[in-house]
Scaffold this motif. Structure first.
Motif, short mmCIF file in Angstrom:
data_model
loop_
_atom_site.label_atom_id
_atom_site.label_comp_id
_atom_site.label_asym_id
_atom_site.label_seq_id
_atom_site.Cartn_x
_atom_site.Cartn_y
_atom_site.Cartn_z
N PHE A 194 27.33 -18.34 24.06
CA PHE A 194 28.11 -19.57 24.22
C PHE A 194 27.23 -20.73 24.71
CE2 PHE A 194 31.05 -22.29 26.72
CZ PHE A 194 31.89 -22.67 25.69
N THR A 248 33.28 -24.17 18.54
CA THR A 248 32.47 -23.54 19.59
C THR A 248 33.36 -22.79 20.59
OG1 THR A 248 30.72 -25.19 19.38
CG2 THR A 248 30.82 -23.99 21.46
N HIS A 291 37.52 -20.84 26.05
CA HIS A 291 37.21 -20.13 24.81
C HIS A 291 38.37 -19.21 24.43
CE1 HIS A 291 35.15 -17.47 21.96
NE2 HIS A 291 34.21 -18.39 21.87
N LEU A 309 25.06 -27.91 20.00
CA LEU A 309 25.98 -29.01 19.74
C LEU A 309 25.47 -30.30 20.39
CD1 LEU A 309 28.68 -30.12 18.67
CD2 LEU A 309 29.74 -29.33 20.79
N THR A 330 25.11 -22.15 21.96
CA THR A 330 25.91 -22.90 20.99
C THR A 330 26.23 -24.30 21.51
OG1 THR A 330 26.93 -20.79 20.34
CG2 THR A 330 27.97 -22.79 19.55
N ILE A 331 26.55 -24.39 22.80
CA ILE A 331 26.83 -25.70 23.41
C ILE A 331 25.57 -26.56 23.40
CG2 ILE A 331 27.36 -26.86 25.60
CD1 ILE A 331 29.83 -25.80 24.24
#
Length: 358
Positions: free
Chosen positions: A3, A38, A152, A10, A6-7
């Protein structure tokens, strides 16, 4: 990719593309829809994400929120979007109106860079004026990533989010006030400290003098604090270097075995849980993991001699090992990762042991 990665990915996308984004709709497509993805939600699945959901407000019909994230056919998070360059302070009333007529417990106002999360801590079913969590995705902190992860799809739990929302809201506001006072001390702030060291009347001239002294003292204190932290870190690095020099064979053995180490998703999830628990004690950026063939260590300050706990997941019975006062493993059999929460006090005691020895 986990996670956090992925952030971060972004964030890189936002920084790279923002100057080319000319409209609100482009902001949604380039930044906000990827953000929703995400969080584990499929923006093209109307059972999970409804774009332009109708939120009738009194006599006003056909009012629409940009996105509503759904769970069990009910909205759980309303998202109001603006162009990335817009000031969000001009638009929070619009989200408030939608929130108050919805069953959603959380509202999100965003321009694709700043994300402000709201709920109803002060008055039930009425959105608070101030967010309990505000994130700049281009400058996101590890602690904020852990809080964001609670939204999430895989981890969403209303009660867990609300349990930390109040603390987040008020600590955030206090930090902002402290930062403002440190940068430009108010008369009341200066008088509070001046009266501790000066017995006479605080005149206008003295207030001006003490304002300068207060700012200088704050700066000196922060510099001293940073200096002490750096000295402590350097001492730790020097000690590790000495130990590594004393035992080069062990160092070579670890390098030779690196190829046999496989870090599992279960171990990473255990690491995230421990970080979430220990954030009450220390900054989560200080908590890291190291994997070995037989166990998975969670460490303070990336120091192998400061293990908070160890996971033994490579056997039929899984264990978490807490650390006693002699820095020895104390193994506890666990049936699921939820059992890790049972030993929170042991993790805290271990952290206190390391911190008190500094």
């Amino acid at each position: 990719m986990d996670f956090k990665d992925t952030i971060k990915q972004l964030a890189e996308r936002v920084i790279k593309l923002k100057d080319n984004i000319q409209t609100e709709e482009a902001t949604k497509n380039a930044f906000i829809m990827p953000f929703i993805n995400t969080l584990g939600y499929d923006v093209f699945n109307p059972l999970e994400v409804i774009p332009e959901m109708v939120c009738d407000i009194g006599t006003k019909k056909g009012e629409k929120i940009d996105y509503a994230i759904m769970k069990d056919d009910e909205p759980i998070l309303l998202i109001e979007c603006k162009h990335w360059a817009q000031d969000l302070n001009l638009h929070d009333n619009q989200l408030l109106r939608y929130f108050n007529v919805s069953k959603a417990k959380f509202g999100l106002l965003t321009n694709g860079i700043i994300y402000r999360f709201y709920t109803d801590l002060i008055e039930p079913n009425k959105m608070d004026e101030k967010p309990f969590l505000e994130i700049d995705v281009t400058d996101i902190k590890d602690m904020q990533i852990e809080e964001l992860k609670k939204f999430h799809k895989s981890y969403f739990d209303v009660e867990k989010i609300l349990s930390s929302a109040s603390e987040l809201k008020y600590t955030g506001e206090l930090k902002a006030i402290i930062a403002k006072e440190f940068a430009n001390p108010s008369p009341d702030f200066v008088k509070f400290f001046a009266k501790q060291v000066y017995d006479g009347m605080i005149t206008s001239k003295l207030l001006e003098q003490f304002t300068s002294l207060t700012k200088k003292s704050i700066g000196n204190y922060i510099n001293d604090l940073i200096s002490e932290r750096l000295k402590s870190a350097l001492k730790s690095e020097e000690a590790e270097a000495v130990e590594a020099y004393k035992d080069p064979e062990n160092q070579l053995e670890e390098k030779a075995d690196d190829s046999k180490i496989v870090t599992t998703e279960e171990e990473l999830e255990a690491y995230r849980i421990i970080k979430s628990i220990c954030r009450e004690k220390v900054d989560v950026s200080r908590i890291v993991y190291r994997d070995a063939q037989t166990y998975f260590s969670i460490l303070l300050d990336d120091n192998n001699r400061k293990a908070i706990c160890r996971m033994y997941f490579n056997t039929a019975t899984k264990y978490v090992a807490t650390i006693d006062e002699n820095k020895k493993d104390v193994k506890h059999a666990i049936e699921s990762l939820d059992d890790l929460y049972k030993y929170s006090e042991e993790y805290f005691k271990t952290i206190d042991m390391y911190e008190n020895k500094q």
